[in-house]
Design a protein around this motif. Structure first.
Motif, PDB file in Angstrom:
ATOM      1  N   ALA A 144       3.686   3.685  -3.604  1.00  0.00           N
ATOM      2  CA  ALA A 144       4.871   2.827  -3.782  1.00  0.00           C
ATOM      3  C   ALA A 144       6.075   3.535  -3.174  1.00  0.00           C
ATOM      4  CB  ALA A 144       5.115   2.549  -5.257  1.00  0.00           C
ATOM      5  N   LEU A 145       7.145   2.759  -2.947  1.00  0.00           N
ATOM      6  CA  LEU A 145       8.417   3.324  -2.497  1.00  0.00           C
ATOM      7  C   LEU A 145       9.429   3.021  -3.590  1.00  0.00           C
ATOM      8  CD1 LEU A 145       9.873   4.817  -0.217  1.00  0.00           C
ATOM      9  CD2 LEU A 145      10.390   2.597   0.808  1.00  0.00           C
ATOM     10  N   GLU A 146       9.945   4.063  -4.203  1.00  0.00           N
ATOM     11  CA  GLU A 146      10.840   3.933  -5.355  1.00  0.00           C
ATOM     12  C   GLU A 146      12.246   3.517  -4.926  1.00  0.00           C
ATOM     13  OE1 GLU A 146       9.859   4.188  -8.518  1.00  0.00           O
ATOM     14  OE2 GLU A 146       7.819   4.674  -7.890  1.00  0.00           O
ATOM     15  N   PRO A 147      12.991   2.870  -5.834  1.00  0.00           N
ATOM     16  CA  PRO A 147      14.372   2.488  -5.530  1.00  0.00           C
ATOM     17  C   PRO A 147      15.194   3.697  -5.065  1.00  0.00           C
ATOM     18  CG  PRO A 147      13.679   1.510  -7.595  1.00  0.00           C
ATOM     19  CD  PRO A 147      12.591   2.466  -7.178  1.00  0.00           C
ATOM     20  N   GLY A 148      16.001   3.490  -4.025  1.00  0.00           N
ATOM     21  CA  GLY A 148      16.853   4.557  -3.505  1.00  0.00           C
ATOM     22  C   GLY A 148      16.135   5.565  -2.628  1.00  0.00           C
ATOM     23  N   GLN A 149      14.825   5.432  -2.452  1.00  0.00           N
ATOM     24  CA  GLN A 149      14.072   6.387  -1.645  1.00  0.00           C
ATOM     25  C   GLN A 149      13.900   5.901  -0.209  1.00  0.00           C
ATOM     26  OE1 GLN A 149      10.363   7.405  -3.588  1.00  0.00           O
ATOM     27  NE2 GLN A 149      11.370   9.083  -4.664  1.00  0.00           N
ATOM     28  N   GLN A 150      13.382   6.808   0.613  1.00  0.00           N
ATOM     29  CA  GLN A 150      13.132   6.534   2.021  1.00  0.00           C
ATOM     30  C   GLN A 150      11.688   6.879   2.313  1.00  0.00           C
ATOM     31  OE1 GLN A 150      16.037   8.369   4.532  1.00  0.00           O
ATOM     32  NE2 GLN A 150      14.900   7.993   6.402  1.00  0.00           N
ATOM     33  N   GLY A 151      11.029   6.079   3.181  1.00  0.00           N
ATOM     34  CA  GLY A 151       9.656   6.379   3.542  1.00  0.00           C
ATOM     35  C   GLY A 151       9.165   5.537   4.700  1.00  0.00           C
ATOM     36  N   SER A 152       8.013   5.924   5.218  1.00  0.00           N
ATOM     37  CA  SER A 152       7.378   5.202   6.321  1.00  0.00           C
ATOM     38  C   SER A 152       6.687   3.955   5.799  1.00  0.00           C
ATOM     39  CB  SER A 152       6.315   6.081   6.969  1.00  0.00           C
ATOM     40  OG  SER A 152       6.841   6.799   8.024  1.00  0.00           O
ATOM     41  N   VAL A 153       6.880   2.857   6.521  1.00  0.00           N
ATOM     42  CA  VAL A 153       6.239   1.596   6.163  1.00  0.00           C
ATOM     43  C   VAL A 153       5.657   0.942   7.412  1.00  0.00           C
ATOM     44  CG1 VAL A 153       7.748   1.188   4.166  1.00  0.00           C
ATOM     45  CG2 VAL A 153       8.388   0.249   6.401  1.00  0.00           C
ATOM     46  N   ARG A 154       4.723   0.033   7.176  1.00  0.00           N
ATOM     47  CA  ARG A 154       4.184  -0.826   8.217  1.00  0.00           C
ATOM     48  C   ARG A 154       4.583  -2.237   7.839  1.00  0.00           C
ATOM     49  NH1 ARG A 154      -0.030   2.689  10.519  1.00  0.00           N
ATOM     50  NH2 ARG A 154      -1.006   1.044  11.725  1.00  0.00           N
ATOM     51  N   LEU A 155       4.937  -3.043   8.822  1.00  0.00           N
ATOM     52  CA  LEU A 155       5.382  -4.408   8.573  1.00  0.00           C
ATOM     53  C   LEU A 155       4.406  -5.401   9.189  1.00  0.00           C
ATOM     54  CD1 LEU A 155       9.157  -3.904   9.391  1.00  0.00           C
ATOM     55  CD2 LEU A 155       8.047  -3.812   7.152  1.00  0.00           C
ATOM     56  N   ALA A 156       4.099  -6.445   8.436  1.00  0.00           N
ATOM     57  CA  ALA A 156       3.232  -7.523   8.905  1.00  0.00           C
ATOM     58  C   ALA A 156       4.041  -8.815   8.883  1.00  0.00           C
ATOM     59  CB  ALA A 156       1.990  -7.646   8.022  1.00  0.00           C
ATOM     60  N   PRO A 157       4.661  -9.165  10.013  1.00  0.00           N
ATOM     61  CA  PRO A 157       5.490 -10.368  10.072  1.00  0.00           C
ATOM     62  C   PRO A 157       4.695 -11.652   9.868  1.00  0.00           C
ATOM     63  CG  PRO A 157       5.901  -8.939  11.965  1.00  0.00           C
ATOM     64  CD  PRO A 157       4.673  -8.421  11.274  1.00  0.00           C
ATOM     65  N   LEU A 158       5.332 -12.599   9.189  1.00  0.00           N
ATOM     66  CA  LEU A 158       4.744 -13.924   9.020  1.00  0.00           C
ATOM     67  C   LEU A 158       4.665 -14.641  10.370  1.00  0.00           C
ATOM     68  CD1 LEU A 158       3.742 -16.048   6.964  1.00  0.00           C
ATOM     69  CD2 LEU A 158       6.107 -16.818   6.771  1.00  0.00           C
ATOM     70  N   THR A 159       5.675 -14.429  11.219  1.00  0.00           N
ATOM     71  CA  THR A 159       5.703 -15.004  12.571  1.00  0.00           C
ATOM     72  C   THR A 159       5.877 -13.857  13.572  1.00  0.00           C
ATOM     73  OG1 THR A 159       8.065 -15.390  12.261  1.00  0.00           O
ATOM     74  CG2 THR A 159       6.620 -17.269  11.888  1.00  0.00           C
ATOM     75  N   PRO A 160       4.777 -13.202  13.948  1.00  0.00           N
ATOM     76  CA  PRO A 160       4.848 -11.997  14.791  1.00  0.00           C
ATOM     77  C   PRO A 160       5.623 -12.173  16.093  1.00  0.00           C
ATOM     78  CG  PRO A 160       2.616 -12.324  13.988  1.00  0.00           C
ATOM     79  CD  PRO A 160       3.396 -13.541  13.601  1.00  0.00           C
ATOM     80  N   GLN A 161       5.539 -13.357  16.714  1.00  0.00           N
ATOM     81  CA  GLN A 161       6.217 -13.554  18.002  1.00  0.00           C
ATOM     82  C   GLN A 161       7.729 -13.374  17.887  1.00  0.00           C
ATOM     83  OE1 GLN A 161       4.415 -15.793  16.357  1.00  0.00           O
ATOM     84  NE2 GLN A 161       5.612 -17.663  16.102  1.00  0.00           N
ATOM     85  N   ARG A 162       8.319 -13.633  16.717  1.00  0.00           N
ATOM     86  CA  ARG A 162       9.770 -13.477  16.537  1.00  0.00           C
ATOM     87  C   ARG A 162      10.186 -12.005  16.502  1.00  0.00           C
ATOM     88  NH1 ARG A 162      12.472 -16.166  11.904  1.00  0.00           N
ATOM     89  NH2 ARG A 162      14.248 -15.941  13.269  1.00  0.00           N
TER      90      ARG A 162
END
Length: 194
Positions: free
Chosen positions: A143-161
């Motif tokens: 998990a990423l706690e409030p106020g913290q920083q970390g690496s994430v991966r994003l999976a867009p609902l509309t990737p082309q945008r």
């Protein structure tokens, strides 16, 4: 198929140059398969580096094997990577606002269930930010706690945008009206070979 057959089939599908983040190759994985080290082999296969994208079927086979072994986080990860194989990879460094600054009061779960809105540079006809939705997978933590920083991966609902983003771009995370985090794009990789 049983676990051994699924893992063997995935290993056979591994693309040329397959290498895990730890530097292991297909030969290392085959050795563990020969020793019936199923969970170890699965762990090595799912640890494939982003530099060596694998086809969707590879990830589907691994998800099936993980399901048979009842490894829920691995199942979720394999489904996530199958999505990335089709749509590409977006990695970012996300800094969450502290709760006292209007940020979240609870942690972001690590397994891609949260779907916040993001300001990624598009505008509506009225000039307002045109927000886009993307799920978040927290890397290297549960998990990423409030106020913290970390690496994430994003999976867009509309990737082309999201295709216009490049490393160094800043995007803003929203859950309601106010921004609750800023992410800097680390990498944007294309989809995997079919």
């Amino acid at each position: 198929m049983n676990v051994a057959e699924l893992l063997s089939a995935a290993t056979d599908l591994a693309t040329d140059g397959f290498r895990t983040d730890a530097g292991l190759t297909v030969d290392d994985i085959r050795r563990d398969l020969d020793l019936t080290e199923w969970e170890l082999a699965l762990g090595m296969l799912v640890d494939v580096s982003d530099e060596y994208p694998q086809p969707v079927r590879f990830w589907q086979l691994l998800a099936e094997a993980a399901e048979l072994m009842r490894l829920d986080r691995s199942v979720a990860w394999c489904h996530w990577r199958a999505y990335e194989a089709v749509n590409g990879v977006i990695r970012a460094d996300l800094a969450l606002s502290a709760p006292e600054g209007g940020g979240r009061r609870s942690a972001i779960p690590g397994t891609g269930v949260l779907r916040p809105m993001w300001e990624i540079g598009h505008r509506t006809s009225a000039g307002e930010p045109d927000l886009a939705i993307a799920r978040i997978w927290v890397e290297f933590a549960s998990a990423l706690e409030p106020g913290q920083q970390g690496s994430v991966r994003l999976a867009p609902l509309t990737p082309q945008r999201w295709r216009h983003l490049t490393p160094g771009d800043l995007i803003t995370m929203h859950e309601i009206a106010a921004p609750i985090g800023i992410a800097e794009i680390i990498s944007v990789l294309p989809s995997a070979p079919s």
